[in-house]
Design a protein around this motif. Sequence first.
Motif, mmCIF file in Angstrom:
data_model
loop_
_atom_site.group_PDB
_atom_site.id
_atom_site.type_symbol
_atom_site.label_atom_id
_atom_site.label_comp_id
_atom_site.label_asym_id
_atom_site.label_seq_id
_atom_site.Cartn_x
_atom_site.Cartn_y
_atom_site.Cartn_z
ATOM 1 N N ALA A 121 0.831 -1.207 0.000
ATOM 2 C CA ALA A 121 0.000 0.000 0.000
ATOM 3 C C ALA A 121 0.863 1.254 0.000
ATOM 4 N N LEU A 122 0.513 2.198 -0.863
ATOM 5 C CA LEU A 122 1.240 3.466 -0.946
ATOM 6 C C LEU A 122 0.567 4.503 -0.063
ATOM 7 N N LYS A 123 1.304 5.011 0.917
ATOM 8 C CA LYS A 123 0.799 6.021 1.844
ATOM 9 C C LYS A 123 1.478 7.355 1.546
ATOM 10 N N LEU A 124 0.659 8.372 1.347
ATOM 11 C CA LEU A 124 1.162 9.704 1.019
ATOM 12 C C LEU A 124 0.774 10.718 2.087
ATOM 13 N N ALA A 125 1.691 11.627 2.385
ATOM 14 C CA ALA A 125 1.366 12.823 3.162
ATOM 15 C C ALA A 125 1.396 13.993 2.188
ATOM 16 N N CYS A 126 0.315 14.749 2.119
ATOM 17 C CA CYS A 126 0.186 15.823 1.137
ATOM 18 C C CYS A 126 0.074 17.169 1.854
ATOM 19 N N ILE A 127 0.965 18.083 1.496
ATOM 20 C CA ILE A 127 1.074 19.350 2.219
ATOM 21 C C ILE A 127 0.886 20.529 1.274
ATOM 22 N N PRO A 128 -0.203 21.289 1.399
ATOM 23 C CA PRO A 128 -0.320 22.555 0.667
ATOM 24 C C PRO A 128 0.528 23.605 1.379
ATOM 25 N N ALA A 129 1.328 24.345 0.624
ATOM 26 C CA ALA A 129 2.260 25.271 1.278
ATOM 27 C C ALA A 129 2.400 26.568 0.488
ATOM 28 N N TYR A 130 2.382 27.672 1.219
ATOM 29 C CA TYR A 130 2.625 28.989 0.620
ATOM 30 C C TYR A 130 3.495 29.792 1.581
ATOM 31 N N ALA A 190 -11.960 7.136 -1.527
ATOM 32 C CA ALA A 190 -12.202 8.580 -1.416
ATOM 33 C C ALA A 190 -11.277 9.360 -2.346
ATOM 34 N N ILE A 191 -10.015 8.954 -2.425
ATOM 35 C CA ILE A 191 -9.054 9.649 -3.291
ATOM 36 C C ILE A 191 -9.539 9.655 -4.730
ATOM 37 N N MET A 192 -10.020 8.516 -5.184
ATOM 38 C CA MET A 192 -10.457 8.394 -6.572
ATOM 39 C C MET A 192 -11.821 9.040 -6.819
ATOM 40 N N SER A 193 -12.595 9.250 -5.768
ATOM 41 C CA SER A 193 -13.958 9.773 -5.922
ATOM 42 C C SER A 193 -14.042 11.289 -5.835
ATOM 43 N N ILE A 194 -13.068 11.916 -5.174
ATOM 44 C CA ILE A 194 -13.148 13.350 -4.891
ATOM 45 C C ILE A 194 -12.273 14.144 -5.858
ATOM 46 N N HIS A 195 -12.880 15.134 -6.499
ATOM 47 C CA HIS A 195 -12.162 16.000 -7.440
ATOM 48 C C HIS A 195 -12.485 17.458 -7.096
ATOM 49 N N PRO A 196 -11.726 18.068 -6.203
ATOM 50 C CA PRO A 196 -12.033 19.441 -5.765
ATOM 51 C C PRO A 196 -11.883 20.450 -6.906
ATOM 52 N N THR A 197 -12.715 21.482 -6.867
ATOM 53 C CA THR A 197 -12.645 22.553 -7.867
ATOM 54 C C THR A 197 -12.521 23.936 -7.229
ATOM 55 N N GLU A 198 -12.921 24.067 -5.972
ATOM 56 C CA GLU A 198 -12.870 25.354 -5.271
ATOM 57 C C GLU A 198 -11.414 25.756 -5.029
ATOM 58 N N GLN A 199 -11.052 27.010 -5.354
ATOM 59 C CA GLN A 199 -9.662 27.441 -5.206
ATOM 60 C C GLN A 199 -9.341 27.981 -3.820
ATOM 61 N N GLU A 250 -4.996 15.301 -7.398
ATOM 62 C CA GLU A 250 -4.706 14.818 -8.750
ATOM 63 C C GLU A 250 -3.426 13.980 -8.768
ATOM 64 N N SER A 251 -2.401 14.445 -8.053
ATOM 65 C CA SER A 251 -1.154 13.696 -8.000
ATOM 66 C C SER A 251 -1.333 12.355 -7.298
ATOM 67 N N ALA A 252 -2.100 12.351 -6.197
ATOM 68 C CA ALA A 252 -2.358 11.102 -5.475
ATOM 69 C C ALA A 252 -3.123 10.111 -6.351
ATOM 70 N N GLN A 253 -4.049 10.627 -7.148
ATOM 71 C CA GLN A 253 -4.802 9.768 -8.069
ATOM 72 C C GLN A 253 -3.879 9.183 -9.140
ATOM 73 N N ASN A 254 -3.006 10.019 -9.681
ATOM 74 C CA ASN A 254 -2.085 9.562 -10.717
ATOM 75 C C ASN A 254 -1.102 8.519 -10.192
ATOM 76 N N GLN A 255 -0.749 8.626 -8.911
ATOM 77 C CA GLN A 255 0.186 7.670 -8.311
ATOM 78 C C GLN A 255 -0.516 6.450 -7.723
ATOM 79 N N ASN A 256 -1.847 6.413 -7.870
ATOM 80 C CA ASN A 256 -2.632 5.274 -7.398
ATOM 81 C C ASN A 256 -2.416 5.025 -5.902
ATOM 82 N N ALA A 257 -2.442 6.112 -5.141
ATOM 83 C CA ALA A 257 -2.202 6.021 -3.692
ATOM 84 C C ALA A 257 -3.324 5.270 -2.991
ATOM 85 N N ASP A 258 -2.970 4.549 -1.943
ATOM 86 C CA ASP A 258 -3.946 3.812 -1.147
ATOM 87 C C ASP A 258 -4.453 4.638 0.034
#
Length: 293
Positions: free
Chosen positions: A2-11, A159-168, A71-79
């Motif tokens: 299983a591929l586990k990802l931590a995803c961090i939005p950063a500015y 959930a990763i494959m089902s959710i496609h956020p659009t709000e910025q 989108e990146s998590a979906q492309n990497q087929n994350a679990d």
Amino acid sequence: MALKLACIPAYNEEKTISEIVKKCLNYVDKVLVCDDGSTDNTAKLAKENGAQVISHKKNQGYGAAIASLFESAQNQNADIMVTIDGDGQHDPDQIPVLMDILTQHNVDVVIGSRFLDNQTSTPRYRKHGIKIITSAANYGTNLPVSDAQSGFRAYSKNAIMSIHPTEQGMAVSTEILLKISNKGLSLAEVPITVSYEGNTSKQHPVPHGIAVLVNTLKYISVKHPILFYGFPGIALVIIGSILGYQFLDAYLNRDLVLLGSLMASIVLFLAGTILCMTSVILFTMATLIRERY
């Protein structure tokens, strides 16, 4: 495996990003950082400490960063995907808490809540603002969460494959909750601690909170158009009709011309009609979308 990802939005998080990336790597296979147009060394430091960096050429907003991470998590087929803020508010050492609930209880989404068990001393103004937004979000999504604005969340593969956020903007948190509800995904909450040291917020809390609430109401109005547009529209049509009757009664029986009543009647009747039509159109569109998906 299983591929586990931590995803961090950063500015502009050069002060905290290195430590967060290093701590996250203790619990996941890979760390993704979305550098949302930072003007400091956020991207450079994230890469140096082992993160894969997605870069936006200009600052687009928290929601845009979350969308890129999904989108990146979906492309990497994350679990498993864990989103965690890059400003140091969240403790990466609590990542296993969210992932354990996700896997052991077989749920699709786990939200880390600041308000369960009163573990966090959230500033009063922030607590009240979040609770108002959460109440609105709960009404619109029928999900009884205690912290609708928490960015510390864990998502299953489904959930990763089902959710496609659009709000910025920051309203992406509510948008995701709405999509969780619409998709019938299961959800749980766990208590987390949050640090507010150093005034991590980059925006003034009042206009920021109002903007998030307005966008939250936007999503709720789309899901409940009859309540938000239909009922007020019917009320305006009735009031406009009453004023129109008063004008006709005065003109026919007393030879009085009540221009104020006439103008108010026309404006209210037209506004009410537009709202009623809007509610019907949105209700039809929402029904078609639900049937399609």
